[in-house]
Structures are given as structure tokens and as C-alpha cells.
Design an enzyme around this catalytic site. Structure first.
Site, PDB file in Angstrom:
ATOM      1  N   HIS A  97       9.174  -9.211  -1.215  1.00 35.41           N
ATOM      2  CA  HIS A  97       8.429  -8.056  -1.736  1.00 35.41           C
ATOM      3  C   HIS A  97       6.996  -8.065  -1.200  1.00 35.41           C
ATOM      4  O   HIS A  97       6.186  -8.902  -1.590  1.00 35.41           O
ATOM      5  CB  HIS A  97       8.450  -8.081  -3.284  1.00 35.41           C
ATOM      6  N   SER A 124      11.092  -2.899  -5.046  1.00 31.93           N
ATOM      7  CA  SER A 124       9.999  -3.111  -5.994  1.00 31.93           C
ATOM      8  C   SER A 124      10.525  -3.490  -7.364  1.00 31.93           C
ATOM      9  O   SER A 124       9.799  -4.092  -8.160  1.00 31.93           O
ATOM     10  CB  SER A 124       9.208  -1.813  -6.178  1.00 31.93           C
ATOM     11  N   GLU A 176       5.882 -11.751  -2.337  1.00 28.40           N
ATOM     12  CA  GLU A 176       6.718 -12.384  -3.369  1.00 28.40           C
ATOM     13  C   GLU A 176       8.070 -12.736  -2.737  1.00 28.40           C
ATOM     14  O   GLU A 176       8.738 -11.847  -2.185  1.00 28.40           O
ATOM     15  CB  GLU A 176       6.922 -11.434  -4.555  1.00 28.40           C
ATOM     16  N   ASN A 212       4.818  -6.299 -10.248  1.00 25.69           N
ATOM     17  CA  ASN A 212       5.135  -4.984 -10.821  1.00 25.69           C
ATOM     18  C   ASN A 212       5.436  -5.055 -12.314  1.00 25.69           C
ATOM     19  O   ASN A 212       5.292  -4.059 -13.022  1.00 25.69           O
ATOM     20  CB  ASN A 212       6.285  -4.327 -10.055  1.00 25.69           C
TER      21      ASN A 212
HETATM   22  N1  CAA Z   1      -3.972  -1.074   8.990  1.00 18.34           N
HETATM   23  C1  CAA Z   1      -5.191  -1.381   9.501  1.00 18.34           C
HETATM   24  N2  CAA Z   1      -6.344  -1.033   8.912  1.00 18.34           N
HETATM   25  C2  CAA Z   1      -6.255  -0.343   7.762  1.00 18.34           C
HETATM   26  C3  CAA Z   1      -5.029   0.006   7.161  1.00 18.34           C
HETATM   27  C4  CAA Z   1      -3.839  -0.378   7.825  1.00 18.34           C
HETATM   28  N3  CAA Z   1      -2.624  -0.098   7.359  1.00 18.34           N
HETATM   29  N4  CAA Z   1      -5.273   0.675   6.013  1.00 18.34           N
HETATM   30  C5  CAA Z   1      -6.589   0.756   5.881  1.00 18.34           C
HETATM   31  N5  CAA Z   1      -7.186   0.141   6.929  1.00 18.34           N
HETATM   32  C6  CAA Z   1      -8.601   0.032   7.225  1.00 18.34           C
HETATM   33  C7  CAA Z   1      -9.349   1.276   6.791  1.00 18.34           C
HETATM   34  O1  CAA Z   1      -9.233   2.293   7.764  1.00 18.34           O
HETATM   35  C8  CAA Z   1     -10.748   0.763   6.667  1.00 18.34           C
HETATM   36  O2  CAA Z   1     -11.361   0.800   7.927  1.00 18.34           O
HETATM   37  P1  CAA Z   1     -12.829   1.399   8.068  1.00 18.34           P
HETATM   38  O3  CAA Z   1     -13.681   0.441   7.299  1.00 18.34           O
HETATM   39  O4  CAA Z   1     -13.044   1.351   9.540  1.00 18.34           O
HETATM   40  O5  CAA Z   1     -12.786   2.772   7.488  1.00 18.34           O
HETATM   41  C9  CAA Z   1     -10.540  -0.689   6.254  1.00 18.34           C
HETATM   42  O6  CAA Z   1      -9.163  -1.016   6.485  1.00 18.34           O
HETATM   43  C10 CAA Z   1     -10.826  -0.954   4.843  1.00 18.34           C
HETATM   44  O7  CAA Z   1     -10.346   0.117   4.128  1.00 18.34           O
HETATM   45  P2  CAA Z   1     -11.259   0.799   3.075  1.00 18.34           P
HETATM   46  O8  CAA Z   1     -12.554   1.264   3.598  1.00 18.34           O
HETATM   47  O9  CAA Z   1     -10.387   1.810   2.384  1.00 18.34           O
HETATM   48  O10 CAA Z   1     -11.699  -0.430   2.244  1.00 18.34           O
HETATM   49  P3  CAA Z   1     -11.160  -1.150   1.045  1.00 18.34           P
HETATM   50  O11 CAA Z   1     -12.061  -2.288   0.928  1.00 18.34           O
HETATM   51  O12 CAA Z   1     -10.978  -0.190  -0.077  1.00 18.34           O
HETATM   52  O13 CAA Z   1      -9.727  -1.742   1.402  1.00 18.34           O
HETATM   53  C11 CAA Z   1      -7.530  -1.647   0.486  1.00 18.34           C
HETATM   54  C12 CAA Z   1      -8.552  -0.977   1.376  1.00 18.34           C
HETATM   55  C13 CAA Z   1      -7.210  -3.045   0.990  1.00 18.34           C
HETATM   56  C14 CAA Z   1      -6.307  -0.772   0.572  1.00 18.34           C
HETATM   57  C15 CAA Z   1      -8.122  -1.734  -0.951  1.00 18.34           C
HETATM   58  O14 CAA Z   1      -8.564  -0.476  -1.355  1.00 18.34           O
HETATM   59  C16 CAA Z   1      -7.132  -2.264  -1.939  1.00 18.34           C
HETATM   60  O15 CAA Z   1      -6.889  -3.444  -2.049  1.00 18.34           O
HETATM   61  N6  CAA Z   1      -6.490  -1.346  -2.719  1.00 18.34           N
HETATM   62  C17 CAA Z   1      -5.491  -1.706  -3.682  1.00 18.34           C
HETATM   63  C18 CAA Z   1      -4.153  -1.763  -3.001  1.00 18.34           C
HETATM   64  C19 CAA Z   1      -3.067  -2.257  -3.909  1.00 18.34           C
HETATM   65  O16 CAA Z   1      -3.247  -2.500  -5.088  1.00 18.34           O
HETATM   66  N7  CAA Z   1      -1.877  -2.406  -3.334  1.00 18.34           N
HETATM   67  C20 CAA Z   1      -0.706  -2.803  -4.061  1.00 18.34           C
HETATM   68  C21 CAA Z   1       0.079  -1.593  -4.429  1.00 18.34           C
HETATM   69  S1  CAA Z   1       1.472  -2.006  -5.412  1.00 18.34           S
HETATM   70  C22 CAA Z   1       2.639  -2.493  -4.325  1.00 18.34           C
HETATM   71  O17 CAA Z   1       2.434  -2.492  -3.136  1.00 18.34           O
HETATM   72  C23 CAA Z   1       3.926  -2.995  -4.885  1.00 18.34           C
HETATM   73  C24 CAA Z   1       4.976  -2.004  -5.217  1.00 18.34           C
HETATM   74  O18 CAA Z   1       6.136  -2.431  -5.269  1.00 18.34           O
HETATM   75  C25 CAA Z   1       4.690  -0.576  -5.520  1.00 18.34           C
HETATM   76  P1  NAD Z   2       9.137   5.585   2.263  1.00 17.61           P
HETATM   77  O1  NAD Z   2       9.777   6.779   1.643  1.00 17.61           O
HETATM   78  O2  NAD Z   2       7.756   5.668   2.808  1.00 17.61           O
HETATM   79  O3  NAD Z   2      10.065   5.022   3.455  1.00 17.61           O
HETATM   80  C1  NAD Z   2      11.436   4.857   3.353  1.00 17.61           C
HETATM   81  C2  NAD Z   2      12.019   5.083   4.749  1.00 17.61           C
HETATM   82  O4  NAD Z   2      13.376   4.659   4.760  1.00 17.61           O
HETATM   83  C3  NAD Z   2      11.998   6.558   5.167  1.00 17.61           C
HETATM   84  O5  NAD Z   2      11.264   6.679   6.378  1.00 17.61           O
HETATM   85  C4  NAD Z   2      13.480   6.896   5.366  1.00 17.61           C
HETATM   86  O6  NAD Z   2      13.723   7.778   6.447  1.00 17.61           O
HETATM   87  C5  NAD Z   2      14.087   5.521   5.633  1.00 17.61           C
HETATM   88  N1  NAD Z   2      15.523   5.409   5.316  1.00 17.61           N
HETATM   89  C6  NAD Z   2      16.188   5.924   4.248  1.00 17.61           C
HETATM   90  N2  NAD Z   2      17.493   5.564   4.316  1.00 17.61           N
HETATM   91  C7  NAD Z   2      17.638   4.806   5.442  1.00 17.61           C
HETATM   92  C8  NAD Z   2      18.727   4.137   6.052  1.00 17.61           C
HETATM   93  N3  NAD Z   2      19.952   4.185   5.509  1.00 17.61           N
HETATM   94  N4  NAD Z   2      18.498   3.451   7.201  1.00 17.61           N
HETATM   95  C9  NAD Z   2      17.263   3.386   7.751  1.00 17.61           C
HETATM   96  N5  NAD Z   2      16.184   4.017   7.199  1.00 17.61           N
HETATM   97  C10 NAD Z   2      16.367   4.697   6.071  1.00 17.61           C
HETATM   98  O7  NAD Z   2       9.242   4.433   1.153  1.00 17.61           O
HETATM   99  P2  NAD Z   2       8.367   3.096   1.014  1.00 17.61           P
HETATM  100  O8  NAD Z   2       7.218   3.387   0.136  1.00 17.61           O
HETATM  101  O9  NAD Z   2       8.196   2.499   2.360  1.00 17.61           O
HETATM  102  O10 NAD Z   2       9.366   2.189   0.153  1.00 17.61           O
HETATM  103  C11 NAD Z   2      10.440   1.478   0.749  1.00 17.61           C
HETATM  104  C12 NAD Z   2      10.880   0.347  -0.168  1.00 17.61           C
HETATM  105  O11 NAD Z   2       9.760  -0.527  -0.378  1.00 17.61           O
HETATM  106  C13 NAD Z   2      11.334   0.791  -1.567  1.00 17.61           C
HETATM  107  O12 NAD Z   2      12.359  -0.063  -1.987  1.00 17.61           O
HETATM  108  C14 NAD Z   2      10.068   0.604  -2.410  1.00 17.61           C
HETATM  109  O13 NAD Z   2      10.338   0.413  -3.769  1.00 17.61           O
HETATM  110  C15 NAD Z   2       9.491  -0.651  -1.777  1.00 17.61           C
HETATM  111  N6  NAD Z   2       8.049  -0.845  -1.933  1.00 17.61           N
HETATM  112  C16 NAD Z   2       7.192   0.222  -1.892  1.00 17.61           C
HETATM  113  C17 NAD Z   2       5.824   0.008  -2.037  1.00 17.61           C
HETATM  114  C18 NAD Z   2       4.837   1.153  -1.981  1.00 17.61           C
HETATM  115  O14 NAD Z   2       3.668   0.944  -2.318  1.00 17.61           O
HETATM  116  N7  NAD Z   2       5.216   2.347  -1.579  1.00 17.61           N
HETATM  117  C19 NAD Z   2       5.331  -1.301  -2.184  1.00 17.61           C
HETATM  118  C20 NAD Z   2       6.242  -2.386  -2.190  1.00 17.61           C
HETATM  119  C21 NAD Z   2       7.606  -2.135  -2.077  1.00 17.61           C
END
Ligand code: CAA
Ligand code: NAD
Length: 296
Positions: free
Chosen positions: A142, A119, A154, A192
Site C-alpha cells: 500500500h 486501500s 505498508e 487508512n
Molecule cells: N512528482 C514530482 N514532484 C512533485 C509531485 C510528483 N508526483 N507532486 C508534487 N511535486 C512537487 C510540486 O510540484 C512542488 O514543486 P514546486 O515546489 O516546484 O512547486 C513540490 O513537489 C512540493 O510540492 P508543494 O509545493 O505542493 O509542497 P508541499 O510541501 O505541500 O508537498 C505534498 C506536497 C508532499 C503532497 C504535501 O502537501 C503532503 O504531504 N500532502 C499530504 C499528502 C497525503 O496525506 N497523502 C496521503 C494520502 S492518503 C493515501 O495515499 C492512502 C489511500 O489509500 C487513500
Molecule cells: P485511478 O482511477 O487514478 O487509476 C486506476 C487506473 O486503473 C485507471 O487508469 C484505469 O484505466 C486502470 N484500470 C482499470 N481496470 C484495469 C484493468 N483491468 N487493467 C489495467 N488497468 C485498469 O485510481 P487510483 O487512485 O490510482 O487508485 C488505484 C488503486 O490504488 C485503488 O485500489 C485505490 O484504492 C488505491 N490507492 C489510491 C490512493 C489515492 O490516493 N488515490 C492511495 C493509495 C491507494
């Protein structure tokens, strides 16, 4: 180069989703974990997600069976040796990721492409210890959480990237149904860079008393049309992952907006990691009706 077989390292929140969408799209997939119990948990999440897609008519029953037949689990990294593309999705820790790449570099043929789902870490720094030819075939891919539902990918290139290999990973992204945006190697890439300061500011605002957890969430959902408020999203991403990301981005940019708020650190130390641990800014004892935490 044609990608036929995909390796995914880490079968947690992100890795399970990446393995799933790759297998649904027709690739042979090997998902690798450190321990069988983590692999079982990841595979169960994939099965559950596929079941939801079938229930909703987004995937046929035959396609689910075919998807599962293309998906193999392993706890041995060597089982990834014949993959054309290996995507790492293990915890956001530079040292652990780099140790894994060194093993892969030695084990895989020269044309294998490696990618990280990091991330916030620098792709250039992650690949620094690898052979010069592998560095040209090392990218950021990503994904966004939840991977089966979020459209964006990405694709991150570095100054050393081989253009042909970069085109192959962008093509892979399109084949798994993602909208691919191209970006250069800068901490947090596009999304991010903008999202993380917003999430951290929500925590700072809460610390300063601008509103309750529920009202801040409601404000951003109803006032800006966001699908989730910042605290629901923080719990969804994982507070540990958010904390690691903020530390890395602060180290990179040295700007207060990336610094981790004290409350975030305290919650991670207390084991309140969000949905995955059952407690974060909300309590998920009743998953259908999360309750905002009373934070002392
Ligand atoms: N697989 C299949 N179906 C799934 C699922 C999955 N992994 N996760 C959820 N669903 C289903 C739910 O069960 C739900 O089904 P039902 O309608 O039968 O209950 C359906 O998808 C829709 O879910 P919701 O009712 O919760 O509806 P929603 O319209 O809120 O959609 C969402 C869910 C797409 C997650 C929406 O809430 C959303 O876009 N949230 C924001 C997510 C976001 O911003 N993600 C980015 C995070 S940052 C990142 O990822 C980067 C990083 O590096 C940290
Ligand atoms: P998580 O903690 O859910 O999963 C990480 C997994 O990696 C664990 O199940 C762990 O057992 C496994 N692991 C650790 N060391 C390992 C190894 N040496 N070999 C094999 N498996 C190993 O974490 P996550 O949220 O899935 O995040 C994973 C990566 O994705 C991170 O780099 C995070 O920054 C990135 N990411 C996370 C998100 C998010 O929303 N959580 C979104 C985009 C990117």
C-alpha cells in the site's frame, strides 16, 4: 528470491507513481493499462514528475534517461508474464481486481509474487480464488499519494504468507526508497484505519455547519500542522476512491465513523471527483488558485 522486473497494472494516479519509483530505483518495469489513451496519460504524468525532480536537482538528466529506458508501457496483460513482482493498482473494486488476479495466476510462473495497492479491501478475500501456492505469494503493498514524494509503504501479510516472499517484497520497498511498515490484513491497514474516519468526519462537520470548506482546511493546517487540510486531501485522493473505500470499510466494521456522508455520495454521482475531474470540494479551473465550491 531476487526481484528484477516489476509489472504494474493500472497507470492512474497511483500506478504511474509506482511504475516511476520502481524504474528510478533500477528495476525493469512494464506498466499495463486497459486502453492506450489511459497509458499515454499515465506515461505523460511520469514524464512530468521526472521533469520536476530533475528541475529540483533530485534526479540527474542521465538518470532520467536511464529511468525512461527501463520503463515500457503495454495494453496486453500477457506482457507481464516474465515479471518477478506484479503490483496491481486498478480501481478499488473487488470483482475487477479478482478477475485480473485469476488471469495472472494462470499466466505467470509459480514463483511470481503478486501484490495489491488496495486501500481498504481484504487481501485474504482478494486472493481467495487463486491457487494455494500463489496465495502464499500474494501481499498488500500500500503506497501513498503522491507516490514519488511520500516515504511510506505498508507491507501487508496474511495468515498464509510465505515468510521468504514477504521478506522479498519488504526488501523491494526499501530498495525503492520507502520506509516500510509491516501490518496484518485488516481493512484500511494502519493508516487508512485512522485517516478515513477523519476525512469523513470533516465532511460531516461541514454538513452540520461547523465551518466553511476553507476554514476547516485552514484549521487543520494551522492548528495541527497538517500539510493539507481534509478537503484539499479528499480532492487529491479522489472522491470516487474515498467513497469506494468508505463503503468497503463500513461493510467490514459496521461503525458509523466509516459510513459515507450523503454529500460525498452526491458529489461522486454528480461527477465531482476532485482534482482529477477539475471539480470537488474546490474548483480547479485555475489550478494555481483553487476556489471552494458553492455546494447547494
Ligand atoms: N512528482 C514530482 N514532484 C512533485 C509531485 C510528483 N508526483 N507532486 C508534487 N511535486 C512537487 C510540486 O510540484 C512542488 O514543486 P514546486 O515546489 O516546484 O512547486 C513540490 O513537489 C512540493 O510540492 P508543494 O509545493 O505542493 O509542497 P508541499 O510541501 O505541500 O508537498 C505534498 C506536497 C508532499 C503532497 C504535501 O502537501 C503532503 O504531504 N500532502 C499530504 C499528502 C497525503 O496525506 N497523502 C496521503 C494520502 S492518503 C493515501 O495515499 C492512502 C489511500 O489509500 C487513500
Ligand atoms: P485511478 O482511477 O487514478 O487509476 C486506476 C487506473 O486503473 C485507471 O487508469 C484505469 O484505466 C486502470 N484500470 C482499470 N481496470 C484495469 C484493468 N483491468 N487493467 C489495467 N488497468 C485498469 O485510481 P487510483 O487512485 O490510482 O487508485 C488505484 C488503486 O490504488 C485503488 O485500489 C485505490 O484504492 C488505491 N490507492 C489510491 C490512493 C489515492 O490516493 N488515490 C492511495 C493509495 C491507494
Amino acid at each position: 528470491m531476487e526481484i528484477k522486473k516489476v509489472g504494474v497494472i493500472g497507470c492512474g494516479l497511483m500506478g504511474a507513481g509506482i511504475a516511476q519509483v520502481s524504474a528510478v530505483a533500477g528495476y525493469q518495469v512494464v506498466a499495463c493499462e486497459v486502453e492506450q489513451r489511459f497509458l499515454d496519460k499515465g506515461m505523460a504524468n511520469i514524464t512530468g514528475s521526472l521533469a520536476k525532480l530533475v528541475e529540483k536537482g533530485k534526479l540527474s538528466d542521465e538518470d532520467r534517461t536511464a529511468t525512461l529506458s527501463r520503463l515500457k508501457g503495454s495494453t496486453d496483460l500477457n506482457d507481464l508474464a516474465d515479471c518477478n513482482l506484479i503490483i496491481e493498482a486498478i480501481i478499488e473494486n473487488k470483482k475487477i481486481k479478482q478477475e485480473t488476479y485469476i488471469k495472472l495466476d494462470q499466466m505467470c510462473p509459480p514463483d511470481t509474487i503478486l501484490a495489491s495497492n488496495t486501500s481498504s479491501l481484504s487481501i485474504t478475500e482478494l486472493m481467495a480464488a487463486l491457487s494455494p501456492s500463489r496465495q502464499q505469494r500474494f501481499f498488500g503493498l500500500h503506497f501513498f499519494n503522491p507516490v514519488p514524494l511520500m516515504k511510506l509503504l505498508e507491507a501487508v501479510r496474511t495468515i498464509l504468507s510465505d515468510e521468504g516472499a514477504y521478506a522479498s517484497v519488504c526488501e523491494f520497498g526499501k530498495k525503492i526508497g520507502k520506509a516500510v511498515v509491516q501490518t496484518r490484513d485488516s481493512s484500511g491497514f494502519i493508516v487508512n484505519r485512522l485517516l478515513v474516519p477523519y476525512l469523513l468526519d470533516a465532511i460531516r462537520g461541514f454538513e452540520e455547519g461547523i465551518g466553511s470548506i476553507e476554514d476547516i482546511d485552514k484549521g487543520m493546517m494551522l492548528g495541527c500542522g497538517y500539510p493539507m487540510g481534509p478537503f484539499t486531501l479528499l480532492d487529491f485522493v479522489g472522491l470516487d476512491t474515498t467513497y469506494y473505500i468508505s463503503e468497503i470499510m463500513f461493510e467490514e466494521f459496521r461503525e458509523k465513523r466509516f459510513a459515507s456522508p450523503a454529500l460525498l455520495k452526491r458529489m461522486v454521482l454528480a461527477g465531482m471527483l476532485g482534482r482529477k475531474s477539475g471539480r470537488g470540494f474546490y474548483d480547479y479551473s485555475d489550478p494555481k488558485n483553487p476556489k471552494p465550491m458553492k455546494l447547494n
